[in-house]
Scaffold this motif. Structure first.
Motif, mmCIF file in Angstrom:
data_model
loop_
_atom_site.group_PDB
_atom_site.id
_atom_site.type_symbol
_atom_site.label_atom_id
_atom_site.label_comp_id
_atom_site.label_asym_id
_atom_site.label_seq_id
_atom_site.Cartn_x
_atom_site.Cartn_y
_atom_site.Cartn_z
ATOM 1 N N GLN A 1 0.644 -1.033 0.242
ATOM 2 C CA GLN A 1 0.360 -0.148 -0.426
ATOM 3 C C GLN A 1 1.139 1.506 0.259
ATOM 4 O OE1 GLN A 1 -2.495 0.089 3.485
ATOM 5 N NE2 GLN A 1 -3.485 2.461 2.347
ATOM 6 N N ARG A 2 1.648 1.095 0.471
ATOM 7 C CA ARG A 2 2.898 2.469 0.686
ATOM 8 C C ARG A 2 3.467 2.974 -1.049
ATOM 9 N NH1 ARG A 2 7.098 2.000 5.115
ATOM 10 N NH2 ARG A 2 7.902 3.662 5.014
ATOM 11 N N ALA A 3 3.914 1.623 -0.906
ATOM 12 C CA ALA A 3 4.980 1.604 -2.750
ATOM 13 C C ALA A 3 3.707 2.058 -3.486
ATOM 14 C CB ALA A 3 5.201 0.311 -2.946
ATOM 15 N N GLU A 4 2.557 1.284 -3.619
ATOM 16 C CA GLU A 4 1.913 1.789 -4.675
ATOM 17 C C GLU A 4 0.761 3.556 -4.487
ATOM 18 O OE1 GLU A 4 -1.164 -0.796 -6.942
ATOM 19 O OE2 GLU A 4 1.134 -0.263 -7.183
ATOM 20 N N SER A 5 0.841 4.208 -2.810
ATOM 21 C CA SER A 5 0.239 5.154 -2.683
ATOM 22 C C SER A 5 1.430 6.597 -2.651
ATOM 23 C CB SER A 5 -0.155 4.991 -1.438
ATOM 24 O OG SER A 5 0.378 5.224 -0.259
ATOM 25 N N GLU A 6 2.735 5.836 -3.215
ATOM 26 C CA GLU A 6 4.013 6.776 -3.129
ATOM 27 C C GLU A 6 4.215 7.411 -4.771
ATOM 28 O OE1 GLU A 6 6.875 8.953 -2.166
ATOM 29 O OE2 GLU A 6 6.721 8.072 -0.815
ATOM 30 N N PRO A 7 4.256 8.841 -4.172
ATOM 31 C CA PRO A 7 4.495 9.438 -5.460
ATOM 32 C C PRO A 7 5.555 9.795 -6.042
ATOM 33 C CG PRO A 7 3.714 11.266 -4.261
ATOM 34 C CD PRO A 7 3.497 9.848 -3.371
ATOM 35 N N ASP A 8 7.009 10.368 -5.213
ATOM 36 C CA ASP A 8 7.925 10.356 -5.554
ATOM 37 C C ASP A 8 9.140 8.571 -6.464
ATOM 38 O OD1 ASP A 8 10.590 12.117 -5.260
ATOM 39 O OD2 ASP A 8 10.740 9.430 -4.562
ATOM 40 N N PHE A 9 9.242 9.010 -7.494
ATOM 41 C CA PHE A 9 9.658 7.652 -8.062
ATOM 42 C C PHE A 9 10.816 6.821 -6.964
ATOM 43 C CE2 PHE A 9 12.768 5.531 -11.371
ATOM 44 C CZ PHE A 9 11.533 4.730 -12.231
ATOM 45 N N GLU A 10 11.817 7.642 -7.132
ATOM 46 C CA GLU A 10 12.733 6.911 -6.073
ATOM 47 C C GLU A 10 12.750 6.557 -4.967
ATOM 48 O OE1 GLU A 10 15.839 6.730 -7.857
ATOM 49 O OE2 GLU A 10 15.021 8.096 -9.535
ATOM 50 N N ARG A 11 11.694 6.860 -3.831
ATOM 51 C CA ARG A 11 11.191 6.624 -3.256
ATOM 52 C C ARG A 11 10.237 5.007 -3.099
ATOM 53 N NH1 ARG A 11 12.153 4.786 2.191
ATOM 54 N NH2 ARG A 11 10.466 4.515 3.348
ATOM 55 N N ARG A 12 9.309 5.484 -4.331
ATOM 56 C CA ARG A 12 8.875 4.192 -4.390
ATOM 57 C C ARG A 12 9.569 3.256 -4.663
ATOM 58 N NH1 ARG A 12 3.202 4.442 -7.034
ATOM 59 N NH2 ARG A 12 3.499 2.159 -8.622
ATOM 60 N N ALA A 13 10.421 3.238 -5.505
ATOM 61 C CA ALA A 13 11.551 2.163 -6.277
ATOM 62 C C ALA A 13 12.054 1.472 -4.448
ATOM 63 C CB ALA A 13 12.532 2.292 -6.827
ATOM 64 N N SER A 14 12.794 2.132 -3.874
ATOM 65 C CA SER A 14 13.203 1.344 -2.347
ATOM 66 C C SER A 14 12.139 1.149 -1.842
ATOM 67 C CB SER A 14 13.604 2.985 -1.838
ATOM 68 O OG SER A 14 14.283 2.676 -0.802
ATOM 69 N N LEU A 15 10.568 1.337 -1.672
ATOM 70 C CA LEU A 15 9.731 0.804 -1.404
ATOM 71 C C LEU A 15 9.820 -0.621 -0.979
ATOM 72 C CD1 LEU A 15 7.577 3.761 -0.592
ATOM 73 C CD2 LEU A 15 8.538 2.051 1.260
ATOM 74 N N ILE A 16 9.757 -0.655 -2.597
ATOM 75 C CA ILE A 16 9.428 -1.742 -3.893
ATOM 76 C C ILE A 16 10.844 -2.974 -3.794
ATOM 77 C CG2 ILE A 16 9.276 -2.942 -6.037
ATOM 78 C CD1 ILE A 16 7.846 -0.514 -6.904
ATOM 79 N N GLN A 17 12.163 -2.591 -3.365
ATOM 80 C CA GLN A 17 13.156 -2.970 -2.797
ATOM 81 C C GLN A 17 12.590 -3.458 -1.912
ATOM 82 O OE1 GLN A 17 16.598 -0.070 -3.534
ATOM 83 N NE2 GLN A 17 17.396 -1.386 -5.220
ATOM 84 N N ASP A 18 12.504 -3.194 -0.335
ATOM 85 C CA ASP A 18 11.832 -2.991 0.579
ATOM 86 C C ASP A 18 11.269 -4.322 0.805
ATOM 87 O OD1 ASP A 18 13.773 -1.573 1.831
ATOM 88 O OD2 ASP A 18 12.068 -0.188 2.218
ATOM 89 N N MET A 19 10.589 -4.651 -0.024
ATOM 90 C CA MET A 19 9.601 -5.570 -0.984
ATOM 91 C C MET A 19 10.498 -7.232 -0.595
ATOM 92 S SD MET A 19 6.489 -3.396 -2.591
ATOM 93 C CE MET A 19 5.464 -4.460 -2.778
ATOM 94 N N GLU A 20 10.805 -6.357 -2.464
ATOM 95 C CA GLU A 20 11.920 -7.907 -2.237
ATOM 96 C C GLU A 20 12.402 -8.255 -1.786
ATOM 97 O OE1 GLU A 20 11.001 -9.192 -4.844
ATOM 98 O OE2 GLU A 20 12.981 -8.377 -6.912
ATOM 99 N N LYS A 21 13.437 -7.393 -0.591
ATOM 100 C CA LYS A 21 14.074 -7.970 0.789
ATOM 101 C C LYS A 21 13.063 -8.274 1.694
ATOM 102 C CE LYS A 21 17.286 -4.629 0.140
ATOM 103 N NZ LYS A 21 17.761 -3.111 0.519
#
Length: 234
Positions: A169-189
């Protein structure tokens, strides 16, 4: 439901060897996002405990720690479709070296999907062509609302995993591209820590075209979004 068994499976599987069986077409995956998409992780950027370098001896030790010193036998099935069957047969042989025995049946493709959707498979191989939207594998395969149900009404979360919704949910609602990519990497981890599922390889999407066929657009590499409904003979 035992993390040590899941870790043993992860250490027993050699993604690079599976990719090598498809030279020029396959790339080994680290997480569950294809490596060319944003949000994917590289082994070099991960802590050592999340890299899972192939190690059958360590896999056997983990099984023993989990209470299975003589290994485990897991019943499962897969599709007779060539890519499914060949990959799962390779996985079966790799797991065998770690005392993990897949008692595997090969059945027709439609039946495999029907049985998977009724939550009847212990080790399900999943294959899909996702667009370059890195949250999609998580939405389809790990979102709590996508949990598979025995009556066939659920989704494709075959692992019944429910611990990723807040991050998704946080990644889906994050408007900043770099922050969104970081959250997705957190999901991968997190997926690499909990191992509800694992990525094997990503395969190229190949189209062979007769030169007498005009498909209506220039054919070049990229996602598999080519509409072929306007193709015509020339």
């Amino acid at each position: 439901d035992n993390i040590k068994v899941r870790q043993a499976i992860r250490y027993a599987i050699n993604n690079e060897a599976i990719a090598a069986a498809y030279p020029g077409l396959a790339v080994a995956m680290v997480g569950i996002i294809a490596p060319q998409f944003i949000g994917s992780v590289k082994k070099a950027d991960l802590p050592p405990e999340l890299r899972y370098e192939p190690d059958p001896r360590r896999a056997r030790a983990l099984l023993a720690e989990a209470g299975f010193p003589n290994g485990v036998t897991i019943q499962c099935f897969t599709s007779q479709r060539e890519d499914f069957a060949s990959i799962m047969l390779m996985v079966q042989e790799q797991l065998r070296a770690a005392n993990i025995r897949l008692d595997m049946r090969i059945i027709d493709h439609a039946t495999m999907h029907a049985e998977n959707r009724r939550d009847r498979n212990s080790v399900a191989l999943y294959s899909s062509s996702f667009p370059p939207v890195p949250t999609q594998p998580f939405l389809f395969q790990l979102l709590a609302s996508a949990e598979v149900k025995s009556d066939g009404t659920g989704g494709e979360n075959y692992s019944h995993y429910k611990d990723l919704d807040a991050l998704i949910q946080r990644a889906e609602s994050e408007p900043d591209f770099e922050r969104r990519a970081s959250l997705i990497q957190d999901m991968e981890k997190q997926v690499l820590r909990d191992l509800p599922l694992l990525g094997l390889v990503t395969l190229s999407y190949v189209i062979a075209r007769n030169p007498r066929i005009d498909v209506g657009f220039p054919v070049r590499s990229g996602p598999a979004f080519w509409p072929l409904n306007k193709a015509r003979r020339v």
